[in-house]
Design a protein around this motif. Structure first.
Motif, PDB file in Angstrom:
ATOM      1  N   SER A  71      -1.570 -12.593   2.854  1.00 22.15           N
ATOM      2  CA  SER A  71      -2.828 -11.888   2.595  1.00 22.15           C
ATOM      3  C   SER A  71      -2.570 -10.477   2.084  1.00 22.15           C
ATOM      4  O   SER A  71      -3.247  -9.978   1.178  1.00 22.15           O
ATOM      5  CB  SER A  71      -3.697 -11.848   3.860  1.00 22.15           C
ATOM      6  N   ARG A  72      -1.569  -9.825   2.646  1.00 21.23           N
ATOM      7  CA  ARG A  72      -1.239  -8.480   2.192  1.00 21.23           C
ATOM      8  C   ARG A  72      -0.563  -8.497   0.822  1.00 21.23           C
ATOM      9  O   ARG A  72      -0.697  -7.562   0.032  1.00 21.23           O
ATOM     10  CB  ARG A  72      -0.366  -7.778   3.217  1.00 21.23           C
ATOM     11  N   CYS A  93      -8.916  -2.089  -2.955  1.00 17.54           N
ATOM     12  CA  CYS A  93      -7.794  -3.027  -2.979  1.00 17.54           C
ATOM     13  C   CYS A  93      -7.241  -3.353  -1.596  1.00 17.54           C
ATOM     14  O   CYS A  93      -6.680  -4.437  -1.396  1.00 17.54           O
ATOM     15  CB  CYS A  93      -6.672  -2.463  -3.842  1.00 17.54           C
ATOM     16  N   TYR A  94      -7.368  -2.429  -0.661  1.00 18.71           N
ATOM     17  CA  TYR A  94      -6.745  -2.619   0.649  1.00 18.71           C
ATOM     18  C   TYR A  94      -7.791  -2.618   1.765  1.00 18.71           C
ATOM     19  O   TYR A  94      -7.752  -1.808   2.694  1.00 18.71           O
ATOM     20  CB  TYR A  94      -5.693  -1.533   0.890  1.00 18.71           C
ATOM     21  N   THR A 154      -3.248  -7.220  -6.373  1.00 15.87           N
ATOM     22  CA  THR A 154      -4.507  -6.691  -6.905  1.00 15.87           C
ATOM     23  C   THR A 154      -4.392  -5.193  -7.170  1.00 15.87           C
ATOM     24  O   THR A 154      -4.832  -4.683  -8.204  1.00 15.87           O
ATOM     25  CB  THR A 154      -5.650  -6.972  -5.921  1.00 15.87           C
ATOM     26  N   SER A 210      -8.080  -4.523   4.226  1.00 14.39           N
ATOM     27  CA  SER A 210      -7.517  -4.795   5.549  1.00 14.39           C
ATOM     28  C   SER A 210      -7.083  -3.526   6.278  1.00 14.39           C
ATOM     29  O   SER A 210      -6.890  -3.536   7.493  1.00 14.39           O
ATOM     30  CB  SER A 210      -6.315  -5.737   5.418  1.00 14.39           C
ATOM     31  N   ASP A 225      -1.416 -10.544  -1.517  1.00 14.78           N
ATOM     32  CA  ASP A 225      -2.542 -10.660  -2.453  1.00 14.78           C
ATOM     33  C   ASP A 225      -3.164  -9.289  -2.709  1.00 14.78           C
ATOM     34  O   ASP A 225      -3.503  -8.955  -3.850  1.00 14.78           O
ATOM     35  CB  ASP A 225      -3.593 -11.619  -1.891  1.00 14.78           C
ATOM     36  N   GLU A 226      -3.337  -8.490  -1.643  1.00 11.36           N
ATOM     37  CA  GLU A 226      -3.869  -7.137  -1.815  1.00 11.36           C
ATOM     38  C   GLU A 226      -2.952  -6.300  -2.714  1.00 11.36           C
ATOM     39  O   GLU A 226      -3.419  -5.568  -3.591  1.00 11.36           O
ATOM     40  CB  GLU A 226      -4.007  -6.444  -0.450  1.00 11.36           C
ATOM     41  N   ASP A 245       0.799  -1.236   0.000  1.00  8.71           N
ATOM     42  CA  ASP A 245       0.000   0.000   0.000  1.00  8.71           C
ATOM     43  C   ASP A 245       0.827   1.280   0.000  1.00  8.71           C
ATOM     44  O   ASP A 245       0.317   2.364  -0.259  1.00  8.71           O
ATOM     45  CB  ASP A 245      -1.070   0.060   1.093  1.00  8.71           C
TER      46      ASP A 245
END
Length: 216
Positions: A52-53, A168-169, A59, A171, A55-56, A21
């Motif tokens: 998991s991050r 996209c983020y 994307t 989380s 993957d974000e 991010d």
């Protein structure tokens, strides 16, 4: 103000981040403008981030710059200075994968966050012949500086940036600093500074000025 321009034709861009991010928060409008320009080959390197991050981040890279590739260093969040040698090796490996980029986007070397600061300090020593734009990230530390270079961002792309950040983020949306007012507010402030509605701002520690035809 003096206007600068990237060369015409295809561009090779390296996007460096300490965390997933970082690049999109700081440079999302610039990335969208590059995508609209066309002919951009983008390669992301993110030094930290669990699966998991990651993957974000993949994307997001595809959403902001379609066709971008994403590589991850697998280093621990918040501990990059303790892993100096490994971090530098990861950066040099990426430089071998992406030789001779036209543009490198990296954190500021004076960023208050230790992970950002390390990546920002190393970037110009790894990519010595590229234009390195050091980006800014709004955060609790209150370390916003005086940028030297601005990229105007059209209104539609500024708003598209904040929409994609949310999409996209997911989380990160619970953080108290994660909202449209923060992101658009900084875009508006930097836009005011360069006579644009919205803009993103950077620092440049070294550049070469060509004086044009006939100069050595």
């Amino acid at each position: 103000m003096i206007g600068l321009a990237l060369p015409d034709g295809p561009l090779r861009v390296v996007c460096l981040a300490a965390h997933p991010d970082d690049v999109e928060i700081a440079c999302g409008g610039t990335l969208l403008a590059l995508a609209a320009r066309g002919g951009v080959e983008a390669a992301y390197l993110t030094l930290t981030g669990d699966l998991s991050r990651q993957d974000e981040a993949r994307t997001a890279a595809e959403a902001f710059l379609p066709g971008a590739t994403s590589v991850f260093g697998g280093l621990p969040d918040g501990r990059l200075p303790d892993r100096w040698g490994e971090a530098r090796a990861v950066l040099h490996e990426h430089a071998e994968r992406v030789p001779a980029p036209d543009l490198v986007l990296a954190p500021r070397p004076d960023d208050a966050h230790q992970d950002h600061r390390l990546v920002g300090t190393m970037a110009p020593t790894v990519w010595r012949d590229a234009l390195v734009l050091h980006y800014e990230i709004p955060k609790w530390d209150g370390d916003m500086g005086r940028p030297s270079t601005y990229v105007p961002v059209p209104d539609a792309l500024a708003r598209r940036k904040v929409e994609l950040l949310d999409a996209c983020y997911a989380s990160q949306k619970a953080h108290d600093w994660w909202d449209h007012e923060v992101f658009l507010g900084l875009l508006r402030l930097r836009g005011m500074e360069c006579r644009s509605r919205y803009a993103e701002a950077y620092t440049v520690t070294k550049s070469v000025l060509s004086l044009g035809r006939g100069t050595p």
